[in-house]
Write an enzyme that holds these catalytic residues in place. Structure first.
Site, PDB file in Angstrom:
ATOM      1  N   GLY A 205       0.824  -1.196   0.000  1.00  0.00           N
ATOM      2  CA  GLY A 205       0.000   0.000   0.000  1.00  0.00           C
ATOM      3  C   GLY A 205       0.858   1.246   0.000  1.00  0.00           C
ATOM      4  O   GLY A 205       2.048   1.195  -0.314  1.00  0.00           O
ATOM      5  N   ASN A 206       0.250   2.372   0.354  1.00  0.00           N
ATOM      6  CA  ASN A 206       0.999   3.628   0.417  1.00  0.00           C
ATOM      7  C   ASN A 206       0.479   4.467   1.574  1.00  0.00           C
ATOM      8  O   ASN A 206      -0.417   4.043   2.306  1.00  0.00           O
ATOM      9  CB  ASN A 206       0.910   4.380  -0.916  1.00  0.00           C
ATOM     10  CG  ASN A 206      -0.527   4.623  -1.354  1.00  0.00           C
ATOM     11  OD1 ASN A 206      -1.320   5.211  -0.621  1.00  0.00           O
ATOM     12  ND2 ASN A 206      -0.871   4.162  -2.553  1.00  0.00           N
ATOM     13  N   ARG A 207       1.039   5.654   1.719  1.00  0.00           N
ATOM     14  CA  ARG A 207       0.757   6.489   2.891  1.00  0.00           C
ATOM     15  C   ARG A 207      -0.446   7.416   2.725  1.00  0.00           C
ATOM     16  O   ARG A 207      -0.690   8.266   3.569  1.00  0.00           O
ATOM     17  CB  ARG A 207       1.994   7.332   3.226  1.00  0.00           C
ATOM     18  CG  ARG A 207       3.233   6.519   3.559  1.00  0.00           C
ATOM     19  CD  ARG A 207       4.409   7.449   3.864  1.00  0.00           C
ATOM     20  NE  ARG A 207       5.650   6.718   4.045  1.00  0.00           N
ATOM     21  CZ  ARG A 207       6.073   6.208   5.200  1.00  0.00           C
ATOM     22  NH1 ARG A 207       5.316   6.376   6.268  1.00  0.00           N
ATOM     23  NH2 ARG A 207       7.209   5.564   5.288  1.00  0.00           N
ATOM     24  N   SER A 208      -1.195   7.279   1.666  1.00  0.00           N
ATOM     25  CA  SER A 208      -2.309   8.194   1.443  1.00  0.00           C
ATOM     26  C   SER A 208      -3.339   8.093   2.573  1.00  0.00           C
ATOM     27  O   SER A 208      -3.720   6.994   2.987  1.00  0.00           O
ATOM     28  CB  SER A 208      -2.989   7.888   0.109  1.00  0.00           C
ATOM     29  OG  SER A 208      -4.119   8.704  -0.075  1.00  0.00           O
ATOM     30  N   ALA A 274      -4.243   7.780  -4.483  1.00  0.00           N
ATOM     31  CA  ALA A 274      -2.839   7.395  -4.645  1.00  0.00           C
ATOM     32  C   ALA A 274      -2.806   5.939  -5.104  1.00  0.00           C
ATOM     33  O   ALA A 274      -3.042   5.029  -4.317  1.00  0.00           O
ATOM     34  CB  ALA A 274      -2.082   7.568  -3.334  1.00  0.00           C
TER      35      ALA A 274
END
Length: 406
Positions: A205-208, A274
């Site tokens: 995943g990502n930090r969004s 994102a």
């Protein structure tokens, strides 16, 4: 403009008197509604003298006018300054044990809150959750300043200067929070991050956080649009607005399918999500377990679908997709190329009409309350740099979308 100025019980209440003077000097009709605690700091006589109007703070005053409902109905703006941790908590939970609580529940106009409290109270998880809830409902929270607090303490939580609060509030209204320039339009907004499964419990995943996407959905709804929010993984709640419908997705493939389906026949598309660029090439049905010998599995990645470019290509192929598509570019830059230069190259590759370029990194944009972006255009229009709260950035993007429609 008719303004309700709510004042809660913090030492910063004395500064609200200066804020009141700024508003009345510009000719606005201000009705001050202090809490009982606020009257320990500044009395009714001061508020009445400065506003030139009677001051009520109890639900059972002026009952013959049904004042607890009338004030919210007649107001053009409700401003709560200062907003203590207690008043934020009560507003987030819909409590109405005093007059300002009732007004907040009946108001259908822009609501702005300017918190002021000690740093520990501002950073407390309960306060942050309440702020997130209020923002998700479309309430504008002005970030507290950093500086001298009560006594010798210093930190974030200081009441912003009255001039700054009033300037931000006017800017918010002037930039379109009360304008209906998307009336009759339909807009799709994607928000949050995508998650790509590795096994039943793990994912890439990502930090969004989803904050910017939610702010965009709310700004579009306030501008009169019928909004569909395609929500991936988010740290904040989806907005509770009758003009916003929410579609939940998880993966990049889910996002592409949802965009192609829900954006068909719509006027505008804002791709603020994102999107993961890669996913595991193989997904196991069972949880991957540690093995003896400190060995770790090798994970092969593959590229995910290019949602923005595919959407533009499908539009070119004849699908009835929005004629104005806004993309986002989260860039870090390097020794040879700036984030903005990477953004310009991405705008050419993707083929959308507008691109919002963010410089991202640890402590930048993702998960933060503020944003620093540059809006660039495929038609060669001048860049529009914008920074400030994500609410403010959202309003500017919606303004640019409205201009593109025009």
């Amino acid at each position: 403009m008719r303004i309700v100025l709510g004042v809660s019980g913090g030492i910063a209440a004395y500064k609200a008197a200066l804020l009141l003077r700024l508003m009345t000097e510009e000719g606005h009709e201000v009705h001050v509604v202090p809490t009982n605690s606020a009257l320990n700091f500044v009395g009714k006589a001061t508020w009445e003298a400065l506003s030139g109007r009677p001051v009520y703070n109890d639900t059972f005053e002026a009952v013959e006018e049904v004042n607890h409902v009338l004030q919210g109905r007649l107001a053009d703006l409700v401003l709560l300054a200062p907003a203590t941790a207690n008043s934020l908590a009560k507003a987030a939970h819909g409590l109405a044990d005093d007059l300002i609580g009732n007004i907040l529940l009946t108001a259908t106009v822009p609501v702005v809150m300017a918190p002021a409290m000690h740093t520990e109270m501002w950073e407390n998880a309960a306060t942050q959750a309440n702020v997130a809830t209020l923002r998700a409902r479309g309430i504008h929270i002005i970030e507290p300043a950093t500086g001298r607090l009560t006594g010798s303490d210093t930190g974030k939580g200081r009441f912003p200067e009255p001039e700054d609060i009033w300037s931000q509030t006017k800017d918010l209204l002037d930039r379109g929070a009360a304008k209906r320039h998307l009336e009759g339009k339909s807009v799709v907004v994607s928000a949050g991050g995508t998650r790509e499964a590795l096994d039943p419990v793990r994912y890439l995943g990502n930090r969004s956080s989803g904050k910017q996407g939610v702010a965009l959905a709310l700004a579009a709804a306030r501008a009169g649009a019928d909004v569909t929010l395609i929500a991936g993984a988010m740290d904040i709640a989806a907005p509770q607005d009758p003009n916003i419908s929410v579609v939940a997705i998880e993966s990049t493939r889910d996002l592409l399918d949802a965009v192609l389906h829900h954006a068909e026949g719509k006027d505008g598309l804002i791709m603020a999500a994102a999107v993961a660029d890669f996913r595991p090439a193989a997904v196991t049905d069972e949880k991957m377990k540690k093995q003896d010998g400190n060995t770790a599995p090798t994970i092969v990645l593959e590229q995910t679908e290019d949602v923005l470019r595919t959407t533009v290509e499908q539009r070119a192929a004849g699908q009835q997709l929005p004629r104005v598509i806004v993309g986002f570019a989260a860039e870090t830059g390097d020794a040879d190329t700036t984030p903005l230069e990477y953004g310009r190259a991405k705008l050419q590759r993707k083929g959308c009409e507008i691109l919002v370029v963010n410089e991202v990194g640890v402590g930048k944009v993702f998960g933060q309350d503020d944003n620093d972006a540059t809006i660039i255009f495929a038609d060669g229009s001048d860049d529009v740099p914008i920074q400030g709260s994500k609410d403010r950035v959202a309003v500017e993007i919606i303004n640019q979308l409205a201009d593109a429609f025009a």
